[in-house]
Scaffold this motif. Sequence first.
Motif, PDB file in Angstrom:
ATOM      1  N   GLU A  31      -6.492   5.855   6.352  1.00  0.00           N
ATOM      2  CA  GLU A  31      -6.341   5.547   4.927  1.00  0.00           C
ATOM      3  C   GLU A  31      -4.939   5.881   4.433  1.00  0.00           C
ATOM      4  OE1 GLU A  31      -8.288   3.920   2.683  1.00  0.00           O
ATOM      5  OE2 GLU A  31      -9.279   3.416   4.574  1.00  0.00           O
ATOM      6  N   VAL A  32      -4.415   7.000   4.903  1.00  0.00           N
ATOM      7  CA  VAL A  32      -3.057   7.392   4.513  1.00  0.00           C
ATOM      8  C   VAL A  32      -2.057   6.338   4.986  1.00  0.00           C
ATOM      9  CG1 VAL A  32      -1.201   9.055   4.930  1.00  0.00           C
ATOM     10  CG2 VAL A  32      -3.501   9.865   4.380  1.00  0.00           C
ATOM     11  N   MET A  33      -2.205   5.895   6.229  1.00  0.00           N
ATOM     12  CA  MET A  33      -1.286   4.891   6.788  1.00  0.00           C
ATOM     13  C   MET A  33      -1.387   3.567   6.033  1.00  0.00           C
ATOM     14  SD  MET A  33       0.547   6.291   9.041  1.00  0.00           S
ATOM     15  CE  MET A  33       1.305   4.805   9.677  1.00  0.00           C
ATOM     16  N   PHE A  39       2.385   0.767   0.016  1.00  0.00           N
ATOM     17  CA  PHE A  39       3.435   1.274  -0.870  1.00  0.00           C
ATOM     18  C   PHE A  39       4.787   0.664  -0.513  1.00  0.00           C
ATOM     19  CE2 PHE A  39       6.925   4.330  -1.384  1.00  0.00           C
ATOM     20  CZ  PHE A  39       6.950   4.440  -2.769  1.00  0.00           C
ATOM     21  N   PHE A  40       5.109   0.658   0.772  1.00  0.00           N
ATOM     22  CA  PHE A  40       6.431   0.172   1.175  1.00  0.00           C
ATOM     23  C   PHE A  40       6.561  -1.349   1.037  1.00  0.00           C
ATOM     24  CE2 PHE A  40       6.976   4.366   3.172  1.00  0.00           C
ATOM     25  CZ  PHE A  40       8.258   4.653   2.710  1.00  0.00           C
ATOM     26  N   ILE A  41       5.463  -2.074   1.252  1.00  0.00           N
ATOM     27  CA  ILE A  41       5.499  -3.528   1.032  1.00  0.00           C
ATOM     28  C   ILE A  41       5.734  -3.819  -0.447  1.00  0.00           C
ATOM     29  CG2 ILE A  41       4.069  -5.604   0.985  1.00  0.00           C
ATOM     30  CD1 ILE A  41       5.016  -5.171   3.718  1.00  0.00           C
ATOM     31  N   ALA A  42       5.027  -3.085  -1.304  1.00  0.00           N
ATOM     32  CA  ALA A  42       5.195  -3.282  -2.754  1.00  0.00           C
ATOM     33  C   ALA A  42       6.595  -2.862  -3.200  1.00  0.00           C
ATOM     34  CB  ALA A  42       4.134  -2.483  -3.515  1.00  0.00           C
ATOM     35  N   LEU A  43       7.109  -1.778  -2.616  1.00  0.00           N
ATOM     36  CA  LEU A  43       8.455  -1.317  -2.945  1.00  0.00           C
ATOM     37  C   LEU A  43       9.493  -2.362  -2.535  1.00  0.00           C
ATOM     38  CD1 LEU A  43      10.338   0.962  -3.946  1.00  0.00           C
ATOM     39  CD2 LEU A  43      10.328   1.857  -1.591  1.00  0.00           C
ATOM     40  N   LYS A 142      -1.232  -5.560  -2.104  1.00  0.00           N
ATOM     41  CA  LYS A 142      -2.629  -5.631  -2.543  1.00  0.00           C
ATOM     42  C   LYS A 142      -2.772  -6.592  -3.720  1.00  0.00           C
ATOM     43  CE  LYS A 142      -4.422  -1.180  -0.983  1.00  0.00           C
ATOM     44  NZ  LYS A 142      -5.113   0.068  -1.371  1.00  0.00           N
ATOM     45  N   SER A 143      -1.822  -6.530  -4.642  1.00  0.00           N
ATOM     46  CA  SER A 143      -1.870  -7.387  -5.823  1.00  0.00           C
ATOM     47  C   SER A 143      -1.760  -8.859  -5.437  1.00  0.00           C
ATOM     48  CB  SER A 143      -0.736  -7.008  -6.781  1.00  0.00           C
ATOM     49  OG  SER A 143      -0.680  -7.897  -7.873  1.00  0.00           O
TER      50      SER A 143
END
Length: 446
Positions: A31-33, A39-43, A142-143
């Motif tokens: 889950e952390v991974m 997070f990094f894809i969205a960033l 995710k969005s």
Amino acid sequence: MKIRSFSGKTKVRNLAASTNVFFYGKGYFCEVMRHIYSFFIALFQALLPVLGLFSSKLKEFRSVRKPVFSYLESKINGSDRLIWVHAASLGEYEQAVPVLEALRVEYPKHKILLTFFSPSGYTIKKDTPLADIVTYLPLDTKSNANTFINCLSPELVLFVKYEFWPNYLEKLKRNNIHTILISGVFRESQPFFKFYGSWMKKSLKAFNYFFLQNESSLKNLKKLGFANGEVSGDTRFDRVSRQLDYNNTLEFIAEFKQDKLLLVCGSTWPEDEANLLDFINSKADVKIVLAPHKINAEKIEDFRSRLNKKVILYSELQSKNLQKADVLIIDAIGFLTKIYAYADLAYVGGAAGNTGLHNVLEPATFGLPILTGTHIEKFPEAGQLNRLAALFTVKTPEETSAVLEKLISDKNFREKTGIISGQFVSQNTGATRSIINYLKNQTLTA
């Protein structure tokens, strides 16, 4: 000092507790991974406007994806029944072609959406008649995954080869959308088999079924804990074998070849051309067609200047005598597959360096002996042809000249080698039929 002994039940309880901690920890790690990945894809997506100021490629990457959702909304209405096919690039598109053709026939009431990740696929095939809608795939945030799939509401999704986007797959699984992988490949070098990529295995649960290219992929899939797959083969065999039924006439190639042997060097890179240069300069009575992978006028002219033969470019056909030329350089796209129909032997580029071997099945379907560079380990069809002695790998100009001389001088050897190539293709067709038969037995109705 009294030593306390444990009963059997206590031992079992402790073992169970340890096991639970282990699996809890493993699940927590996954889950952390997943969150780190998202997070990094969205960033990255958020930073694209800034990154685009320093990179024209990233600027284009963002600009071509920006209108995707509004474009889809204009093309899809609530009553549409949709099939979504995703191909990373042009090579995966070629694998999808026979399946797209079959879907057109079997499901005429459905709209077909074709998505690409790479511009090399989208730019060339954005107007393909095999799909109703063609667009880029937005980044795997995710969005984006939620918006994209909610907009489509597809009845069926087909991913080609090894496109695995965790957030899209998670959304497809959550929405219970029937998803299959076609021409799939699983290698132990993939992240699924590494400790740092084990979290991605959960994404594979989105696939209802896996159609795989070879037995090693099926074996590796089972190592990951999945039994819902079969070896159907590579749909590219179906794609290339149909070329024999098409009109492959190219009058300018017939005029160039006349009654001589023809060597076609397809999708070459500078490393390949370095291997071929000595042979081209030294060999008489053989016509040579060179079709570079990239049409770069400066590089073509540089190679041309190192040839001591009569050379003509495709772009010069109107102004020069084609029959008297020894070498024809194709500085245009779209001809190579048909040119192979006139060849007696072929050199396929990409494996002399690290750019990646190009399609060896195209010349094989015409029954040609094939030469390539030595870097074929990631291309199972090339490895199989090599083991059958229908494809020869060469590392140096000397090796290249020696193998070509043998094939040219020994007609018997050349023809037997070509027969093996042609049989290899014809014996490996049928993957598309397996996929369509499976779909007919599922809930998707025409």
